[in-house]
Each structure stands twice: as C-alpha cells, then as structure tokens.
Design a protein around this motif. Structure first.
Motif, PDB file in Angstrom:
ATOM      1  N   ALA A 132     -50.977  44.560  15.043  1.00 45.00           N
ATOM      2  CA  ALA A 132     -52.385  44.162  15.034  1.00 45.00           C
ATOM      3  C   ALA A 132     -52.930  43.905  13.633  1.00 45.00           C
ATOM      4  O   ALA A 132     -53.938  43.232  13.479  1.00 45.00           O
ATOM      5  CB  ALA A 132     -53.222  45.233  15.721  1.00 45.00           C
ATOM      6  N   VAL A 133     -52.278  44.419  12.607  1.00 44.59           N
ATOM      7  CA  VAL A 133     -52.796  44.239  11.245  1.00 44.59           C
ATOM      8  C   VAL A 133     -52.066  43.136  10.478  1.00 44.59           C
ATOM      9  O   VAL A 133     -52.327  42.941   9.298  1.00 44.59           O
ATOM     10  CB  VAL A 133     -52.785  45.557  10.439  1.00 44.59           C
ATOM     11  CG1 VAL A 133     -53.713  46.579  11.073  1.00 44.59           C
ATOM     12  CG2 VAL A 133     -51.385  46.104  10.298  1.00 44.59           C
ATOM     13  N   ILE A 134     -51.185  42.426  11.138  1.00 43.04           N
ATOM     14  CA  ILE A 134     -50.497  41.284  10.519  1.00 43.04           C
ATOM     15  C   ILE A 134     -50.969  40.035  11.244  1.00 43.04           C
ATOM     16  O   ILE A 134     -50.746  39.889  12.442  1.00 43.04           O
ATOM     17  CB  ILE A 134     -48.963  41.438  10.629  1.00 43.04           C
ATOM     18  CG1 ILE A 134     -48.516  42.708   9.932  1.00 43.04           C
ATOM     19  CG2 ILE A 134     -48.273  40.212  10.048  1.00 43.04           C
ATOM     20  CD1 ILE A 134     -47.057  43.038  10.121  1.00 43.04           C
ATOM     21  N   TRP A 135     -51.651  39.118  10.536  1.00 37.31           N
ATOM     22  CA  TRP A 135     -52.238  37.943  11.160  1.00 37.31           C
ATOM     23  C   TRP A 135     -51.660  36.658  10.617  1.00 37.31           C
ATOM     24  O   TRP A 135     -51.113  36.613   9.528  1.00 37.31           O
ATOM     25  CB  TRP A 135     -53.738  37.833  10.890  1.00 37.31           C
ATOM     26  CG  TRP A 135     -54.524  39.062  11.000  1.00 37.31           C
ATOM     27  CD1 TRP A 135     -54.608  39.906  12.060  1.00 37.31           C
ATOM     28  CD2 TRP A 135     -55.383  39.600  10.002  1.00 37.31           C
ATOM     29  NE1 TRP A 135     -55.476  40.916  11.790  1.00 37.31           N
ATOM     30  CE2 TRP A 135     -55.969  40.757  10.526  1.00 37.31           C
ATOM     31  CE3 TRP A 135     -55.733  39.220   8.724  1.00 37.31           C
ATOM     32  CZ2 TRP A 135     -56.883  41.517   9.820  1.00 37.31           C
ATOM     33  CZ3 TRP A 135     -56.635  39.988   8.028  1.00 37.31           C
ATOM     34  CH2 TRP A 135     -57.188  41.119   8.576  1.00 37.31           C
ATOM     35  N   ASP A 144     -51.426  39.307  19.479  1.00 36.57           N
ATOM     36  CA  ASP A 144     -51.975  38.134  20.155  1.00 36.57           C
ATOM     37  C   ASP A 144     -50.944  37.009  20.241  1.00 36.57           C
ATOM     38  O   ASP A 144     -50.847  36.320  21.261  1.00 36.57           O
ATOM     39  CB  ASP A 144     -53.224  37.628  19.437  1.00 36.57           C
ATOM     40  CG  ASP A 144     -54.466  38.442  19.768  1.00 36.57           C
ATOM     41  OD1 ASP A 144     -54.608  38.837  20.942  1.00 36.57           O
ATOM     42  OD2 ASP A 144     -55.287  38.670  18.872  1.00 36.57           O
ATOM     43  N   LYS A 145     -50.188  36.815  19.182  1.00 34.95           N
ATOM     44  CA  LYS A 145     -49.165  35.760  19.185  1.00 34.95           C
ATOM     45  C   LYS A 145     -48.094  36.047  20.240  1.00 34.95           C
ATOM     46  O   LYS A 145     -47.674  35.154  20.967  1.00 34.95           O
ATOM     47  CB  LYS A 145     -48.541  35.612  17.803  1.00 34.95           C
ATOM     48  CG  LYS A 145     -49.512  35.000  16.793  1.00 34.95           C
ATOM     49  CD  LYS A 145     -48.875  34.820  15.450  1.00 34.95           C
ATOM     50  CE  LYS A 145     -47.888  33.730  15.413  1.00 34.95           C
ATOM     51  NZ  LYS A 145     -48.378  32.379  15.253  1.00 34.95           N
ATOM     52  N   ALA A 146     -47.655  37.304  20.314  1.00 30.61           N
ATOM     53  CA  ALA A 146     -46.604  37.671  21.263  1.00 30.61           C
ATOM     54  C   ALA A 146     -47.073  37.510  22.709  1.00 30.61           C
ATOM     55  O   ALA A 146     -46.266  37.190  23.590  1.00 30.61           O
ATOM     56  CB  ALA A 146     -46.147  39.102  21.020  1.00 30.61           C
ATOM     57  N   VAL A 150     -55.747  34.772  22.230  1.00 30.48           N
ATOM     58  CA  VAL A 150     -56.585  34.685  21.044  1.00 30.48           C
ATOM     59  C   VAL A 150     -57.926  35.332  21.395  1.00 30.48           C
ATOM     60  O   VAL A 150     -58.379  35.252  22.532  1.00 30.48           O
ATOM     61  CB  VAL A 150     -56.758  33.221  20.566  1.00 30.48           C
ATOM     62  CG1 VAL A 150     -57.441  32.363  21.610  1.00 30.48           C
ATOM     63  CG2 VAL A 150     -57.495  33.139  19.244  1.00 30.48           C
ATOM     64  N   VAL A 151     -58.548  35.995  20.424  1.00 27.55           N
ATOM     65  CA  VAL A 151     -59.858  36.596  20.623  1.00 27.55           C
ATOM     66  C   VAL A 151     -60.892  35.604  20.133  1.00 27.55           C
ATOM     67  O   VAL A 151     -60.873  35.185  18.976  1.00 27.55           O
ATOM     68  CB  VAL A 151     -59.987  37.947  19.880  1.00 27.55           C
ATOM     69  CG1 VAL A 151     -61.367  38.548  20.093  1.00 27.55           C
ATOM     70  CG2 VAL A 151     -58.907  38.918  20.335  1.00 27.55           C
ATOM     71  N   VAL A 152     -61.792  35.203  21.023  1.00 26.98           N
ATOM     72  CA  VAL A 152     -62.805  34.201  20.699  1.00 26.98           C
ATOM     73  C   VAL A 152     -64.211  34.769  20.902  1.00 26.98           C
ATOM     74  O   VAL A 152     -64.385  35.782  21.597  1.00 26.98           O
ATOM     75  CB  VAL A 152     -62.654  32.923  21.564  1.00 26.98           C
ATOM     76  CG1 VAL A 152     -61.313  32.264  21.313  1.00 26.98           C
ATOM     77  CG2 VAL A 152     -62.831  33.223  23.036  1.00 26.98           C
TER      78      VAL A 152
END
Length: 155
Positions: A132-135, A144-146, A150-152
């Motif tokens: 969660a801390v690597i974007w 989110d990628k896995a 995406v959080v909108v």
C-alpha cells in the motif's frame, strides 16, 4: 556541481524530468480518468484520512466484540478491519472512511462495483502494509495494481 544537480535531488525525479520537457500528464490520465472532480484519482490526503477513520472504527468494534483487559487487540483489530473492508467495498464500493472522505474503489476496466475476489486480494495486500505504500505515477498502490482497482473521488 551545478544548482540543478542539488535541485533535482530536492525536487525529485519527476519535477526534474518535467523541467527538461518530459510530459507525464496528470494522475489517472493513462487510466482514462478525468483530471479533477468526481471520478478522478483520489489524492493521498483523502485516502490516508479514510484509512485512519476505518482503523479507528475497527478498534472500537474489536473492543466491543473481544474486550481486552490489557488493551492488546492488534490481530483482532486487523481482522475486524479486513472483514469490514471486504464486506463494505464489495457491496458498496467504499468503506466508512471512504464514504466520509468522498472516495470509492472502482475497477480500472469500468466504474462499477469491484468483484469480491478482487476486493479480497486488495484487502489482504492492504493489511500487509508494504504494497500500500509503494505507488505508481497514477497514485495506485501495489495492492490496487494487483487487484485491478483504483481509488477515485466520488464527489
């Protein structure tokens, strides 16, 4: 040594490359999301406040369910957080904190609700913290990628 050498270190690689003419676009552009307003990628501040709200709610529920004389409810709180996140995001697209902060979780391919299996993967990785801390440059964490989410912003 040039001032630009020091400035590039202080400003970070993105700003330095943008000064050299590289165009990265806005966050979420590669995903087909708007630059601002509802449907745009939620900023870090909103997301972290939502996480703290959810964690605080999990602490309260864990204390009510499990009660503790010594105040040590770490794993119980994490379990409550995981269950709460899986259920709420699967059925409504947002947790308590997300709803209060005006954000929601959507699938990258569409803007509808995220399939519960993806929510499970996302939540397990979120509970591990490191993903969660690597974007990436769109503001999506590895969790989110896995999970293809995406959080909108919802408002």
């Amino acid at each position: 040594m040039d001032r630009r050498d020091v400035a590039s270190w202080l400003q970070g690689p993105r700003e330095t490359l943008e000064e050299q003419g590289y165009d990265f676009g806005y966050r979420g552009e590669r995903l087909g999301l708007p630059e601002a307003g509802p449907g745009s990628v939620a900023r870090f501040g909103r997301r972290i406040v939502a996480l703290f709200i959810d964690w605080f709610a999990s602490i309260l529920v864990a204390r009510l369910l499990f009660g503790s004389d010594n105040g040590d409810l770490g794993l119980e709180t994490l379990g409550v957080f995981a269950v709460m996140t899986i259920v709420l995001v699967s059925f409504s697209g947002s947790s308590f904190g997300h709803r209060i902060m005006g954000v929601r979780v959507v699938a990258v391919e569409g803007s509808g609700l995220v399939n519960p299996l993806r929510v499970l993967v996302r939540t397990v990785l979120l509970c591990l913290v490191i993903p969660a801390v690597i974007w990436d440059r769109d503001g999506r964490g590895l969790h989110d990628k896995a999970s293809g989410t995406v959080v909108v912003r919802s408002r």
